[in-house]
Design a protein around this motif. Structure first.
Motif, PDB file in Angstrom:
ATOM      1  N   VAL A  50       0.425  -0.735  -0.209  1.00 14.32           N
ATOM      2  CA  VAL A  50       0.077  -0.355  -0.047  1.00 14.32           C
ATOM      3  C   VAL A  50       1.236   1.680   0.101  1.00 14.32           C
ATOM      4  CG1 VAL A  50      -1.916   1.077   1.088  1.00 14.32           C
ATOM      5  CG2 VAL A  50      -1.943  -0.961   0.925  1.00 14.32           C
ATOM      6  N   LEU A  51       0.668   2.528  -1.024  1.00 10.31           N
ATOM      7  CA  LEU A  51       1.212   3.356  -1.098  1.00 10.31           C
ATOM      8  C   LEU A  51       0.788   4.261  -0.554  1.00 10.31           C
ATOM      9  CD1 LEU A  51       3.786   2.697  -4.452  1.00 10.31           C
ATOM     10  CD2 LEU A  51       4.361   2.316  -2.284  1.00 10.31           C
ATOM     11  N   LYS A  52       1.388   5.677  -0.155  1.00  7.97           N
ATOM     12  CA  LYS A  52       0.567   6.750  -0.191  1.00  7.97           C
ATOM     13  C   LYS A  52       1.743   8.156  -0.433  1.00  7.97           C
ATOM     14  CE  LYS A  52      -1.215   9.888   3.704  1.00  7.97           C
ATOM     15  NZ  LYS A  52      -1.319  10.261   4.655  1.00  7.97           N
ATOM     16  N   ASP A  53       1.290   9.004  -1.658  1.00  6.13           N
ATOM     17  CA  ASP A  53       2.211   9.709  -1.842  1.00  6.13           C
ATOM     18  C   ASP A  53       3.601   9.828  -2.350  1.00  6.13           C
ATOM     19  OD1 ASP A  53      -0.114  11.543  -1.251  1.00  6.13           O
ATOM     20  OD2 ASP A  53       0.792  11.683   0.977  1.00  6.13           O
ATOM     21  N   GLN A  58       3.129  -0.307   3.466  1.00  7.07           N
ATOM     22  CA  GLN A  58       2.489  -1.977   4.495  1.00  7.07           C
ATOM     23  C   GLN A  58       2.476  -2.783   3.220  1.00  7.07           C
ATOM     24  OE1 GLN A  58      -0.742  -1.989   6.774  1.00  7.07           O
ATOM     25  NE2 GLN A  58      -0.032  -3.961   7.659  1.00  7.07           N
ATOM     26  N   VAL A  59       3.016  -3.567   3.820  1.00  7.56           N
ATOM     27  CA  VAL A  59       3.428  -4.425   3.329  1.00  7.56           C
ATOM     28  C   VAL A  59       2.916  -5.953   3.770  1.00  7.56           C
ATOM     29  CG1 VAL A  59       5.123  -6.200   1.289  1.00  7.56           C
ATOM     30  CG2 VAL A  59       5.309  -3.373   1.105  1.00  7.56           C
ATOM     31  N   ASP A  64      -3.770  -9.583   6.640  1.00  7.05           N
ATOM     32  CA  ASP A  64      -2.914  -9.199   7.260  1.00  7.05           C
ATOM     33  C   ASP A  64      -2.650  -7.234   7.359  1.00  7.05           C
ATOM     34  OD1 ASP A  64      -1.868 -10.768   8.713  1.00  7.05           O
ATOM     35  OD2 ASP A  64       0.538 -11.134   7.650  1.00  7.05           O
ATOM     36  N   LEU A  65      -3.161  -6.810   6.503  1.00  2.00           N
ATOM     37  CA  LEU A  65      -3.875  -5.666   5.837  1.00  2.00           C
ATOM     38  C   LEU A  65      -5.090  -5.415   6.318  1.00  2.00           C
ATOM     39  CD1 LEU A  65      -2.006  -5.282   1.869  1.00  2.00           C
ATOM     40  CD2 LEU A  65      -1.172  -4.614   4.127  1.00  2.00           C
ATOM     41  N   GLY A  76      -8.200   2.942   6.825  1.00  6.42           N
ATOM     42  CA  GLY A  76      -8.943   3.685   6.160  1.00  6.42           C
ATOM     43  C   GLY A  76      -8.789   3.075   4.157  1.00  6.42           C
ATOM     44  N   PHE A  77      -7.975   2.367   4.159  1.00  4.68           N
ATOM     45  CA  PHE A  77      -7.802   2.150   2.611  1.00  4.68           C
ATOM     46  C   PHE A  77      -8.023   1.416   2.394  1.00  4.68           C
ATOM     47  CE2 PHE A  77      -5.233   1.767  -1.373  1.00  4.68           C
ATOM     48  CZ  PHE A  77      -5.996   2.308  -1.708  1.00  4.68           C
ATOM     49  N   VAL A  78      -7.600   0.686   3.606  1.00  2.00           N
ATOM     50  CA  VAL A  78      -8.370  -1.128   2.032  1.00  2.00           C
ATOM     51  C   VAL A  78      -9.556  -1.031   3.015  1.00  2.00           C
ATOM     52  CG1 VAL A  78      -7.432  -3.749   3.250  1.00  2.00           C
ATOM     53  CG2 VAL A  78      -5.993  -2.050   2.672  1.00  2.00           C
ATOM     54  N   GLY A  79     -10.493  -1.733   2.248  1.00  2.00           N
ATOM     55  CA  GLY A  79     -11.674  -1.852   2.935  1.00  2.00           C
ATOM     56  C   GLY A  79     -12.584  -1.162   3.328  1.00  2.00           C
TER      57      GLY A  79
END
Length: 202
Positions: A50-53, A58-59, A64-65, A76-79
């Protein structure tokens, strides 16, 4: 592969995704897939980043994510997730006690409680829709009003507003409530991996 399935309609996209997954596994090559579609990433990826800017947040494997995000952005981003603000009032051997809008919730340790959060701390509370129990209003439950109900197969998704204006998405039985109903909210028995606490930076 950069968004390889983005221009396909949903049915063709799913079929092509299965074929692509089979080809990658049969050939046995390492493949990097860039996508904004979470279902696509979870289906095709052995490990998901997961990338932000432009920064790596997190990998990990998809489970787990979703169940153990390292921070509020990933949670907030995953699901799907809604946000509340709370105050930690105590700890038990099973988790922590969090006061939210005058109501104290017992948040189990296996539901994403961070060890670094101590009693007295203000926290962000990130909630998955399935982590909440929708019930008739009664003392001890977080009071809310149903804003809308959306059909989602065997369950429904309810958008509710608490007395202090927080808007939360809750998954529940199709006939649990109607628009305008007053309801009560509490952590459900399914909340493991669905409630995440982080230090409140606001």
């Amino acid at each position: 592969l950069d968004e390889p399935l983005s221009n396909l309609d949903p049915t063709l996209r799913e079929r092509t995704r299965r074929e692509l997954r089979d080809v990658i596994r049969r050939v046995g090559i390492t493949t990097v897939l860039v996508t904004h579609e979470q279902e696509e990433a979870f289906d095709l990826g052995d490990r998901v980043a997961v990338l932000k800017d432009g920064r790596l947040e997190q990998v990990g494997i998809p489970d787990d994510l979703y169940a153990a995000p390292v921070g509020p952005f990933v949670a907030g981003f995953v699901g799907r997730a809604s946000e509340l603000h709370g105050h930690v009032v105590g700890r038990t051997e099973h988790g922590v006690q969090v006061e939210i809008e005058g109501c104290v919730w017992s948040v189990p340790a296996d539901a994403g409680v961070q060890d670094r959060i101590a009693p007295g701390a203000d926290v962000q509370v990130l909630l998955r829709p399935e982590a909440l129990w929708l019930a008739p209003p009664e003392p001890g439950l977080l009071a809310a009003t149903v804003l809308e109900r959306r059909f989602a197969g065997p369950n429904a998704l309810y958008l509710v507003r608490t007395n202090r204006g927080a808007v939360i998405e809750v998954s529940g039985p199709r006939h649990a409530a109607r628009h305008g109903d007053r309801v009560g909210l509490a952590p459900s028995r399914r909340s493991g991996g669905g409630i995440h606490l982080f230090p409140d930076r606001s």
